[in-house]
Design a protein around this motif. Structure first.
Motif, short mmCIF file in Angstrom:
data_model
loop_
_atom_site.label_atom_id
_atom_site.label_comp_id
_atom_site.label_asym_id
_atom_site.label_seq_id
_atom_site.Cartn_x
_atom_site.Cartn_y
_atom_site.Cartn_z
N LYS A 19 12.59 -100.72 -41.72
CA LYS A 19 12.26 -100.06 -40.55
C LYS A 19 13.61 -99.49 -40.09
O LYS A 19 13.81 -98.53 -39.13
N THR A 20 14.29 -100.29 -39.85
CA THR A 20 15.94 -99.96 -39.51
C THR A 20 16.81 -99.11 -40.42
O THR A 20 17.93 -98.91 -39.90
N GLU A 25 10.90 -106.11 -44.80
CA GLU A 25 9.95 -105.30 -44.01
C GLU A 25 10.75 -104.73 -42.91
O GLU A 25 10.94 -103.57 -42.57
#
Length: 451
Positions: free
Chosen positions: A82-83, A78
């Motif tokens: 995002k990164t 997850e």
DNA sequence: CTATATGATTAGGA
DNA sequence: TCCTAATCATATAG
């Protein structure tokens, strides 16, 4: 590799962002205790490299087998999602470094990085050595080439070594990443990026190699091609030839263009080197004649021997073949000596003189006599042909005399050698190449009979 | 290391 | 352009 720190940051980010669930630590509820656990874990992670391999392996195994592993993995996925964007944007650039291009071009131009011709230093050296004797400066050239190919060889082996190391390291890192991908999510893109980073690092090392190779080549060039920086003495043989010419043309040591060319060829040096040599020699001789007296005698004697033999042979020849005027027409002057006899005799003489080792045609021998005359101040070269003595006798006599005087004349400012006038110039040096009468000057300047 | 020898370069003259 | 004279920079001998 900043990637490592990035990974570490990621991990740290996970722990700090409040997901203690991901870690194999018993959770007892109290907040203070929780924070301390996180601190412990952080510390463990940070010091994992300090631990022994077995220890670390055991920890990893523990992590892998932990019941919460699946949950941890999904959380990591997850976060990664995002990164991921930030990773993606940062690269995809491949600007051809202008400096690297320059280095590459130079190496190519110098023949260091280009296709190898010949195959190895020895082959190149052998090839140049084989051509060697042919042209003027090929001797220095082969030396230069040998050194260049040495540089080339070093460059290539180093390059190969770097390449190999790079590949090894890349596979190692990829293995590592694959291994890690069991614990955390690693996209192919990320692996590719990592590989790129490694390649970049290695290419920067390569650039350093190229740079130092370029430097080495430049130094080599400057050493070999800037002859002034790396002055090399002429070979003994070359100096001998030049000296022989100089002392046998002492009245007018200005070799014509053709003579220079021939000297250059004989000495395996360039025309300008011959000119330089004569320029230096003239000025240095003039500056300190005493110092060169010994040398002058040496070369005079040397040439005189050849001359004596030749003259004797010539006389013998004249006597046997044409008894009339054996030597009366023998003028000791450049461009002016002539046997009044037939052409075949002239040819014969020329052949004899040029054929003898290092001796430069008959005109030279005349100057030896003049050189001698300068020593004792009484022998006038112009008289030689008329003394009634045989040539051989004259030579022996003059040499004997000159040797006796050589020391006494050293550094005497009054002494003026034949051909050298009081104003510091060789007589008739105004038109050096076309000089016809170097002799009368010698007569006039020897007025210092008080010597 | 120092002194000398020597090849190359440079400035200026004819 | 070739020369001289001075000078530079390196090679070599002592």
């Amino acid at each position: 590799m900043d990637e490592q720190s990035h990974l570490m940051q990621t991990l740290v980010g996970v722990t700090l962002s409040g997901h203690p669930v991901a870690l194999p630590v018993p959770h007892d509820g109290t907040d203070a205790r929780n924070k301390q656990d996180i601190g412990d874990i952080l510390h463990q992670i940070m010091t994992i490299t300090d631990q022994s391999l077995d220890e670390a392996q055991a920890k990893k195994h523990g992590l892998n087998c932990h019941r919460m592993k699946a949950a941890l993995f999904s959380v990591l996925c997850e976060i990664k999602e995002k990164t991921g964007l930030s990773i993606r944007g940062s690269h995809d650039e491949d600007p051809p470094d202008p400096q690297l291009m320059r280095l590459d071009n130079m190496l190519l131009a110098e023949g260091v990085s280009g296709p190898e011709k010949g195959g190895g230093a020895s082959a190149v050296a052998a090839a140049t050595a084989a051509v060697g004797v042919g042209s003027d400066n090929s001797i220095e050239h082969s030396d230069y080439r040998a050194k260049l190919s040495q540089i080339r060889q070093i460059y290539h082996t180093e390059l190969e070594k770097y390449e190999q190391a790079c590949n090894e390291f890349t596979t190692h890192v990829m293995n590592l990443l694959r291994e890690q991908s069991r614990t955390r999510p690693i996209s192919p893109k990320e692996i590719e990026r990592m590989v790129n980073i490694i390649h970049n690092k290695f290419s920067s090392i390569q650039m350093q190699l190229k740079q130092s190779t370029c430097e080495a080549v430049m130094i080599l060039r400057s050493r070999f091609l800037d002859a002034r920086r790396k002055r090399r003495n002429f070979s003994k043989q070359a100096t001998e030839i030049l000296n022989e010419y100089f002392y046998s043309h002492l009245s007018n040591p200005y070799p014509s263009e053709e003579a220079k060319e021939e000297l250059a060829k004989k000495c395996a040096i360039t025309l300008s080197q011959v000119s330089n040599w004569f320029g230096n020699k003239r000025i240095r001789y003039k500056k300190n004649i005493g110092k060169f007296q010994e040398e002058a005698n040496l070369y005079a004697a040397k040439t005189a021997v050849t001359a004596t033999q030749a003259v004797a042979a010539a006389i013998h020849n004249s006597q046997t073949n044409s008894p009339a005027t054996p030597s009366s027409g023998f003028q000791m002057k450049d461009e002016d000596f002539q046997l009044d006899a037939a052409e075949d005799k002239t040819n014969l003489l020329n052949n004899m003189f040029t054929g003898s080792s290092g001796s430069y045609s008959l005109p030279g021998s005349g100057d030896i006599f003049m050189s001698m005359s300068g020593l004792n101040g009484s022998y006038q070269p112009t008289q030689l042909p008329n003394t009634g003595q045989t040539q051989g006798d004259s030579i022996c006599h003059t040499i004997g005399q000159s040797l006796g005087y050589s020391d006494g004349l050293r550094g005497n400012p009054l002494y003026s050698p034949h051909g050298l006038n009081g104003n510091g110039g060789w007589h008739d040096a105004v038109t050096p190449s076309s000089m016809t009468s170097p002799i009368e000057g010698a007569n006039s300047i020897h007025s210092d009979t008080s010597n």
